[in-house]
Scaffold this active site. Structure first.
Site, PDB file in Angstrom:
ATOM      1  CG  HIS A  71      -0.306   0.010   2.541  1.00 32.69           C
ATOM      2  ND1 HIS A  71       0.203   1.150   3.108  1.00 32.69           N
ATOM      3  CD2 HIS A  71      -0.092  -0.981   3.435  1.00 32.69           C
ATOM      4  CE1 HIS A  71       0.701   0.865   4.305  1.00 32.69           C
ATOM      5  NE2 HIS A  71       0.541  -0.434   4.526  1.00 32.69           N
ATOM      6  CB  CYS A  87       1.590  -3.565   5.220  1.00 38.30           C
ATOM      7  SG  CYS A  87       0.005  -4.282   5.686  1.00 38.30           S
TER       8      CYS A  87
END
Length: 112
Positions: A71, A87
């Site tokens: 992301h 992440c």
């Protein structure tokens, strides 16, 4: 037809985009902290969402490991560092460019 896949190298904090096993682009990334390390292994992109809100920047691409994804970020100074909850963080412009290239189902290898 392109055969895209992604390799994320945690040791050099880079995301590599491959087409037919040839690296076509490389992007710097932020990765998981010691207590919330980025998982290693073989995954696939299972969903994509523009403007997911919160700290996820301009785009979210969910991985087949629940709660993990590639992301953007609202903190560009974190790119290149060991800062996330596991992440893979990218600059917003980079994640937008990547999201336009790779389809859902793209293989993602995360290696130490």
């Amino acid at each position: 037809m392109p055969d895209y896949r992604i390799i994320i190298d945690l040791s050099d904090r880079q995301l590599y985009l491959l087409d037919d096993d040839v690296v076509t682009q490389a992007f710097p990334v932020g990765i998981g902290k010691m207590v919330t390390q980025t998982p290693t292994g073989e995954f696939t992109i299972i969903n994509k969402q523009p403007n997911p809100g919160g700290p996820f920047g301009a785009f979210w691409m969910g991985l087949s490991k629940p709660h993990y994804g590639i992301h953007g970020t609202n903190d560009p100074s974190s790119i290149g560092h060991i800062v996330s909850h596991g992440c893979i963080r990218m600059f917003n412009d980079d994640v937008l460019a990547l999201s336009k290239i790779v389809p859902i189902g793209t293989r993602v290898t995360i290696r130490p």
